[in-house]
Design a protein around this motif. Structure first.
Motif, mmCIF file in Angstrom:
data_model
loop_
_atom_site.group_PDB
_atom_site.id
_atom_site.type_symbol
_atom_site.label_atom_id
_atom_site.label_comp_id
_atom_site.label_asym_id
_atom_site.label_seq_id
_atom_site.Cartn_x
_atom_site.Cartn_y
_atom_site.Cartn_z
ATOM 1 N N SER A 31 0.245 4.233 0.468
ATOM 2 C CA SER A 31 -0.023 5.255 1.489
ATOM 3 C C SER A 31 0.763 4.981 2.775
ATOM 4 O O SER A 31 0.815 5.823 3.662
ATOM 5 C CB SER A 31 -1.522 5.328 1.793
ATOM 6 O OG SER A 31 -1.937 4.153 2.476
ATOM 7 N N SER B 81 -0.605 1.071 -5.108
ATOM 8 C CA SER B 81 0.472 2.064 -5.106
ATOM 9 C C SER B 81 -0.017 3.512 -5.222
ATOM 10 O O SER B 81 0.761 4.443 -5.042
ATOM 11 C CB SER B 81 1.493 1.749 -6.206
ATOM 12 O OG SER B 81 0.839 1.552 -7.435
ATOM 13 N N GLU C 274 -5.933 6.832 -7.730
ATOM 14 C CA GLU C 274 -6.644 6.807 -6.445
ATOM 15 C C GLU C 274 -5.991 5.833 -5.469
ATOM 16 O O GLU C 274 -5.575 4.742 -5.857
ATOM 17 C CB GLU C 274 -8.109 6.385 -6.659
ATOM 18 C CG GLU C 274 -8.944 7.364 -7.470
ATOM 19 C CD GLU C 274 -9.086 8.734 -6.809
ATOM 20 O OE1 GLU C 274 -8.999 8.820 -5.566
ATOM 21 O OE2 GLU C 274 -9.275 9.717 -7.555
ATOM 22 N N PRO C 275 -5.902 6.202 -4.187
ATOM 23 C CA PRO C 275 -5.349 5.280 -3.187
ATOM 24 C C PRO C 275 -6.367 4.195 -2.836
ATOM 25 O O PRO C 275 -7.322 4.448 -2.124
ATOM 26 C CB PRO C 275 -5.077 6.187 -1.982
ATOM 27 C CG PRO C 275 -5.904 7.406 -2.178
ATOM 28 C CD PRO C 275 -6.243 7.516 -3.629
ATOM 29 N N ASP D 219 0.851 -1.193 0.000
ATOM 30 C CA ASP D 219 0.000 0.000 0.000
ATOM 31 C C ASP D 219 0.885 1.241 0.000
ATOM 32 O O ASP D 219 1.613 1.508 0.957
ATOM 33 C CB ASP D 219 -0.886 -0.041 1.253
ATOM 34 C CG ASP D 219 -1.875 1.117 1.321
ATOM 35 O OD1 ASP D 219 -1.691 2.111 0.590
ATOM 36 O OD2 ASP D 219 -2.830 1.025 2.124
ATOM 37 N N VAL E 162 -1.379 7.210 -4.623
ATOM 38 C CA VAL E 162 -1.352 8.140 -3.483
ATOM 39 C C VAL E 162 -1.995 9.489 -3.840
ATOM 40 O O VAL E 162 -1.683 10.506 -3.246
ATOM 41 C CB VAL E 162 0.095 8.357 -2.954
ATOM 42 C CG1 VAL E 162 0.653 7.090 -2.344
ATOM 43 C CG2 VAL E 162 1.045 8.890 -4.035
ATOM 44 N N ASN F 64 1.554 7.145 -9.714
ATOM 45 C CA ASN F 64 0.966 6.915 -8.389
ATOM 46 C C ASN F 64 0.292 8.172 -7.838
ATOM 47 O O ASN F 64 -0.653 8.076 -7.067
ATOM 48 C CB ASN F 64 2.044 6.448 -7.390
ATOM 49 C CG ASN F 64 2.664 5.136 -7.820
ATOM 50 O OD1 ASN F 64 1.986 4.286 -8.381
ATOM 51 N ND2 ASN F 64 3.952 4.968 -7.575
#
Length: 338
Positions: free
Chosen positions: A113, A249, A244-245, A111, A251, A240
């Motif tokens: 984020s 990946s 969309e998060p 992820d 952010v 990235n």
């Protein structure tokens, strides 16, 4: 229970790799939709095996032999890749060409984020990612014996042509946006000013980090690597920030001092400083291209899924993204003047 003949694998590896000792137990890693990847436990330690898919595959796809050649060139040069041990091109051993490499232990971040991290840790991880990419792009392909690893010049023109062919070879639907991209992209290819080793799928979950510090120990999944325009990798990484998060990946909307995730401008400045450039061109065309290429890859997964050859349960979920990818690619193409 794996789908490989463990006895034959052990006897081949014992003959090829000094110090290798069987018996082996083989476990398939989850994910990895293109080249199936396994953990091989043996009396002499743990290894990783990557093989081509079984069954019929597109001619230039899944080239584990190229992947092996690349890591065998980069490892002695000090670039962070797993140590390569041996390549087997004989299908008789396990049913498909494969290679064995070192098992690199560390952290994988799925992820982008980076939940559960402090802002300063996130900054350090992203700086390590972009610094590692800059280090790859600074390597002279000739010096490491990869001068013929790809054709010189016209990288994006060749890639657009290649992914158009791959898309056509595995096409199952009629997507108007893809047809529009196939017309627009070749006409508008930007000029290439540099040539470097290009990873082809450079993102946070394709690397292993040290357990206790923000250092990249190994960059993985080199199956799309070639010689080309370093902006291909860099713009793909920057995707990235416009994605969309969703626990992957992307952010988009998360960068800034509050989270510690650097902004796209921070990443551009750091990369340019490390590679000696004074900036990057307008990114919309590159974003359209990257999404078009991703559309081609996902279309290939869809075709393999329909043919019964996709190697991951995630394939169906990935394939659902196809219309959205095509539509977003066309959005960036329009921003680039389409």
């Amino acid at each position: 229970m794996s789908d490989l003949d463990e006895t034959r694998l052990a006897s081949w590896a014992s003959a090829q790799i000094p110090g290798f000792a069987g018996p082996v137990t083989v476990t398939k890693f989850p994910g990895g939709q293109s080249n199936p990847t396994y953990r091989v436990e043996s009396a002499s330690g743990a290894y990783v095996l990557r093989r081509k898919p079984f069954g019929t595959i597109l001619p230039s796809a899944h080239a584990v032999e190229r992947e092996y050649r690349l890591i065998a060139a980069l490892h002695p040069a000090g670039f962070p890749v797993a140590r390569p041990y041996a390549l087997c091109e004989d299908r008789q051993v396990i049913g498909a060409p494969f290679y064995l490499m070192e098992m690199v232990e560390g952290r994988t971040f799925w992820d982008g984020s980076l939940p559960d991290m402090a802002p300063a840790e996130r900054t350090a991880i992203y700086e390590a990612i972009v610094d590692t990419l800059a280090a790859l792009h600074r390597i002279d392909p000739q010096t490491v014996g990869l001068g013929d690893y790809g054709k010189p010049g016209n990288y994006f023109a060749r890639q657009v042509e290649r992914w158009t062919r791959q898309y056509r070879a595995s096409q199952t639907d009629d997507l108007p946006e893809v047809e529009a991209l196939i017309e627009f992209l070749p006409r508008t290819v930007p000029p290439q000013t540099r040539t470097s080793i290009v990873h082809g799928d450079y993102r946070i979950d394709n690397m292993i980090f040290a357990a206790d510090r923000p250092e990249v120990l190994a960059v993985l999944d080199w199956e799309l690597s070639t010689l080309g325009d370093p902006l291909a990798d860099f713009s793909y990484f920057l995707m990235n920030w416009v994605t969309e998060p969703e626990g992957r990946s992307g952010v988009k909307g998360l960068a800034g001092p509050d989270t510690g995730i650097p902004t796209i401008e921070d990443m551009v400045a750091r990369y340019c400083a490390a590679t000696g450039q004074d900036g990057v061109p307008d990114l919309d065309w590159y974003f359209a291209y990257n999404l078009f290429r991703l559309t081609g890859i996902v279309q290939g997964i869809k075709k393999r899924m329909l043919d019964g050859n996709a190697s991951s349960a995630q394939a169906a979920k990935t394939v659902e993204r196809l219309p959205g990818l095509a539509s977003t690619a066309w959005h960036f193409a329009q921003r680039a003047g389409a």
